[in-house]
Design an enzyme around this catalytic site. Structure first.
Site, PDB file in Angstrom:
ATOM      1  N   GLY A  75       0.626  -1.106   0.016  1.00  0.00           N
ATOM      2  CA  GLY A  75      -0.115  -0.001   0.068  1.00  0.00           C
ATOM      3  C   GLY A  75       0.766   1.172  -0.102  1.00  0.00           C
ATOM      4  N   THR A  76       2.118   1.125   0.322  1.00  0.00           N
ATOM      5  CA  THR A  76       2.896   2.457   0.398  1.00  0.00           C
ATOM      6  C   THR A  76       3.560   2.596  -1.042  1.00  0.00           C
ATOM      7  OG1 THR A  76       4.995   1.306   0.997  1.00  0.00           O
ATOM      8  CG2 THR A  76       3.521   2.018   2.794  1.00  0.00           C
ATOM      9  N   GLY A  77       3.236   1.579  -2.017  1.00  0.00           N
ATOM     10  CA  GLY A  77       4.005   2.076  -3.418  1.00  0.00           C
ATOM     11  C   GLY A  77       3.157   2.888  -4.367  1.00  0.00           C
ATOM     12  N   GLY A 135       0.204   1.144  -5.294  1.00  0.00           N
ATOM     13  CA  GLY A 135      -0.589   0.695  -4.183  1.00  0.00           C
ATOM     14  C   GLY A 135      -1.326   1.999  -3.420  1.00  0.00           C
ATOM     15  N   LYS A 151       5.369 -12.886 -13.324  1.00  0.00           N
ATOM     16  CA  LYS A 151       3.952 -12.499 -13.111  1.00  0.00           C
ATOM     17  C   LYS A 151       3.339 -13.853 -13.712  1.00  0.00           C
ATOM     18  CE  LYS A 151       3.866  -7.832 -13.110  1.00  0.00           C
ATOM     19  NZ  LYS A 151       3.725  -6.360 -13.831  1.00  0.00           N
ATOM     20  N   ARG A 197       0.711 -16.354 -11.550  1.00  0.00           N
ATOM     21  CA  ARG A 197      -0.585 -16.744 -12.386  1.00  0.00           C
ATOM     22  C   ARG A 197      -0.916 -18.018 -11.961  1.00  0.00           C
ATOM     23  NH1 ARG A 197      -2.742 -13.595 -17.668  1.00  0.00           N
ATOM     24  NH2 ARG A 197      -2.290 -11.333 -16.872  1.00  0.00           N
TER      25      ARG A 197
HETATM   26  P1  NDP Z   1       6.894   0.139  -6.059  1.00  0.00           P
HETATM   27  O1  NDP Z   1       8.149  -0.149  -6.307  1.00  0.00           O
HETATM   28  O2  NDP Z   1       6.222   1.326  -5.761  1.00  0.00           O
HETATM   29  O3  NDP Z   1       6.656  -1.040  -4.549  1.00  0.00           O
HETATM   30  C1  NDP Z   1       5.131  -1.339  -4.146  1.00  0.00           C
HETATM   31  C2  NDP Z   1       5.476  -2.037  -2.908  1.00  0.00           C
HETATM   32  O4  NDP Z   1       6.092  -3.110  -2.731  1.00  0.00           O
HETATM   33  C3  NDP Z   1       6.375  -1.250  -1.822  1.00  0.00           C
HETATM   34  O5  NDP Z   1       5.907   0.212  -1.393  1.00  0.00           O
HETATM   35  C4  NDP Z   1       6.455  -1.994  -0.517  1.00  0.00           C
HETATM   36  O6  NDP Z   1       5.261  -2.103   0.079  1.00  0.00           O
HETATM   37  C5  NDP Z   1       6.435  -3.505  -1.280  1.00  0.00           C
HETATM   38  N1  NDP Z   1       7.763  -4.201  -1.682  1.00  0.00           N
HETATM   39  C6  NDP Z   1       8.970  -3.673  -2.050  1.00  0.00           C
HETATM   40  N2  NDP Z   1       9.782  -4.647  -1.896  1.00  0.00           N
HETATM   41  C7  NDP Z   1       9.229  -5.539  -1.190  1.00  0.00           C
HETATM   42  C8  NDP Z   1      10.031  -6.597  -0.314  1.00  0.00           C
HETATM   43  N3  NDP Z   1      10.980  -6.960  -0.605  1.00  0.00           N
HETATM   44  N4  NDP Z   1       9.063  -7.258   0.294  1.00  0.00           N
HETATM   45  C9  NDP Z   1       7.688  -7.234   0.610  1.00  0.00           C
HETATM   46  N5  NDP Z   1       7.343  -6.060  -0.092  1.00  0.00           N
HETATM   47  C10 NDP Z   1       7.962  -5.224  -0.828  1.00  0.00           C
HETATM   48  O7  NDP Z   1       5.719  -0.740  -6.853  1.00  0.00           O
HETATM   49  P2  NDP Z   1       5.081  -0.247  -8.175  1.00  0.00           P
HETATM   50  O8  NDP Z   1       3.850   0.595  -7.801  1.00  0.00           O
HETATM   51  O9  NDP Z   1       5.665   0.767  -9.228  1.00  0.00           O
HETATM   52  O10 NDP Z   1       4.542  -1.452  -9.079  1.00  0.00           O
HETATM   53  C11 NDP Z   1       3.450  -2.469  -8.755  1.00  0.00           C
HETATM   54  C12 NDP Z   1       2.932  -3.197  -9.967  1.00  0.00           C
HETATM   55  O11 NDP Z   1       2.910  -2.055 -11.084  1.00  0.00           O
HETATM   56  C13 NDP Z   1       4.110  -3.985 -10.607  1.00  0.00           C
HETATM   57  O12 NDP Z   1       3.611  -5.138 -10.963  1.00  0.00           O
HETATM   58  C14 NDP Z   1       4.748  -3.309 -11.750  1.00  0.00           C
HETATM   59  O13 NDP Z   1       5.134  -3.948 -12.540  1.00  0.00           O
HETATM   60  C15 NDP Z   1       3.727  -2.376 -12.100  1.00  0.00           C
HETATM   61  N6  NDP Z   1       4.074  -1.103 -12.872  1.00  0.00           N
HETATM   62  C16 NDP Z   1       3.413  -0.763 -13.997  1.00  0.00           C
HETATM   63  C17 NDP Z   1       3.613   0.376 -14.482  1.00  0.00           C
HETATM   64  C18 NDP Z   1       2.968   0.995 -15.750  1.00  0.00           C
HETATM   65  O14 NDP Z   1       3.126   1.780 -16.232  1.00  0.00           O
HETATM   66  N7  NDP Z   1       1.787   0.104 -15.913  1.00  0.00           N
HETATM   67  C19 NDP Z   1       4.664   1.267 -13.994  1.00  0.00           C
HETATM   68  C20 NDP Z   1       5.228   0.754 -12.913  1.00  0.00           C
HETATM   69  C21 NDP Z   1       4.911  -0.391 -12.201  1.00  0.00           C
HETATM   70  P3  NDP Z   1       5.126  -1.931   1.579  1.00  0.00           P
HETATM   71  O15 NDP Z   1       6.388  -1.216   2.179  1.00  0.00           O
HETATM   72  O16 NDP Z   1       3.704  -1.107   1.777  1.00  0.00           O
HETATM   73  O17 NDP Z   1       4.966  -3.198   2.334  1.00  0.00           O
END
Ligand code: NDP
Length: 307
Positions: free
Chosen positions: A8-10, A13, A133, A137
């Site tokens: 959720g912090t992403g 997310g 991914k 799935r």
């Molecule tokens: P982020 O890089 O922002 O990360 C999302 C969250 O993943 C973090 O905030 C953290 O959540 C969690 N996380 C990261 N590392 C770990 C770890 N080692 N263990 C557990 N949790 C972890 O992700 P995005 O939002 O960029 O990406 C999310 C999805 O969107 C991906 O599938 C990506 O491929 C896709 N995407 C699509 C794009 C598009 O243009 N369509 C562009 C970018 C991404 P927390 O700290 O809250 O637990």
């Protein structure tokens, strides 16, 4: 519905948490122990709590805590980072927990991009994300977990703000390089709309065990059309050059790993047209058709923030 957002912090997310709260769902946000060491993330999570979210502590290295978390909810949405693709397969632990819990009515794994099931031919090293991914799935489907995959196409911040160029995420006011003649259609989304459509679908029987493609009609545009929107906004024509597919792919050689991933993805999107060059078949639905009430953001609107 009771919705748990993992990640959720992403980047995406946090928009999904926001949309879940806005659409009135009881929203749980997974709080990992690591987050307590990151002051910005922690403040964000506390902010979600202030807005009504319920924080639930769990760790990927503690299966019992994951099981306890998923037992509380009807829907799990994972927005795990795709930047380091090994993180994506961490989701297998979540799949195990959901299978064991048995109460989850829908799981949305971390997808939100190109449809990985159509990317079996993708170039290395970028294909690794799609492969991972697909592993997730398969685990979901083998476990008989009800799912929806969200194919969100291009997030605006990554592809619109920079006119789909590599480099800074801000549009040039001078020049732009087009992929080929810049006419291949891509699909662009405001991230807030990705959040809205994602939450709309979680209890919709029409998208059960299907892929939801986000293809708002007016956002199916070429790079050249995107550049034209920007030129109109700033009242100036950019100097244009173009790069062939061969030269673009050749540029991969001198780049670091992450940039090679990006070159591969840009190639598939802007030369091959992988986002819009197929009809949505039986296993899919289109978001703006299912949810016409969503007033999605057009990309000329999106670009206004950069003027
Ligand atoms: P982020 O890089 O922002 O990360 C999302 C969250 O993943 C973090 O905030 C953290 O959540 C969690 N996380 C990261 N590392 C770990 C770890 N080692 N263990 C557990 N949790 C972890 O992700 P995005 O939002 O960029 O990406 C999310 C999805 O969107 C991906 O599938 C990506 O491929 C896709 N995407 C699509 C794009 C598009 O243009 N369509 C562009 C970018 C991404 P927390 O700290 O809250 O637990």
């Amino acid at each position: 519905m009771k919705v748990l957002v993992v990640g959720g912090t992403g980047y995406i997310g946090k928009r999904i948490v926001k949309a879940s709260l806005a659409q009135g769902h009881t929203t749980y946000v997974l709080l990992r122990p690591e987050t307590a060491y990151d002051i910005d993330k922690l403040q964000m999570v506390l902010g979600f709590k202030e807005q009504g979210a319920i924080l639930i502590e769990a760790s990927f290295s503690d299966p019992a805590s994951l099981l306890h978390a998923v037992k509380q909810v009807d829907v799990v949405i994972c927005t795990m980072s795709g930047a380091h693709s090994q993180n994506l397969t961490l989701q297998l632990k979540l799949v195990d927990a959901i299978k064991e819990a048995g109460n989850v009515k829908r799981f949305l794994p971390s997808e939100f991009g190109m449809d990985p099931s159509r990317m079996g031919h993708a170039l290395e090293p970028g294909r690794d994300t799609f492969d991972k991914k697909m592993i997730v799935r398969k685990a979901i489907e083998d476990a008989g977990i009800p799912f929806t995959y969200v194919s969100a196409n291009c997030f605006g911040g990554f592809f619109v703000g920079n006119l789909s160029q590599m480099g800074p995420f801000i549009p040039s006011r001078d020049k732009v390089c087009l992929y080929g003649d810049g006419s291949v259609k891509a699909i662009f989304l405001d991230e807030e709309d990705v959040g809205t459509y994602t939450i709309k679908t979680i209890d919709d029987p029409r998208t059960l065990n299907k892929t939801l493609y986000l293809r708002p009609q007016q956002n199916i545009i070429s790079q050249k059309e995107l550049v034209g929107m920007w030129e109109k906004l700033i009242g100036k024509e950019l100097e244009k050059s173009s790069i062939t597919a061969e030269d673009f792919l050749a540029s991969m050689k001198e780049k670091d790993y992450y940039s090679q991933v990006v070159v591969g993805h840009l190639y598939h999107i802007f030369f091959e047209g992988c986002l819009a060059n197929f009809e949505i078949g039986e296993g899919g639905e289109e978001a703006s058709t299912l949810y016409p009430e969503v007033q999605y953001t057009r990309m000329d609107e999106y670009l206004k923030r950069y003027v």
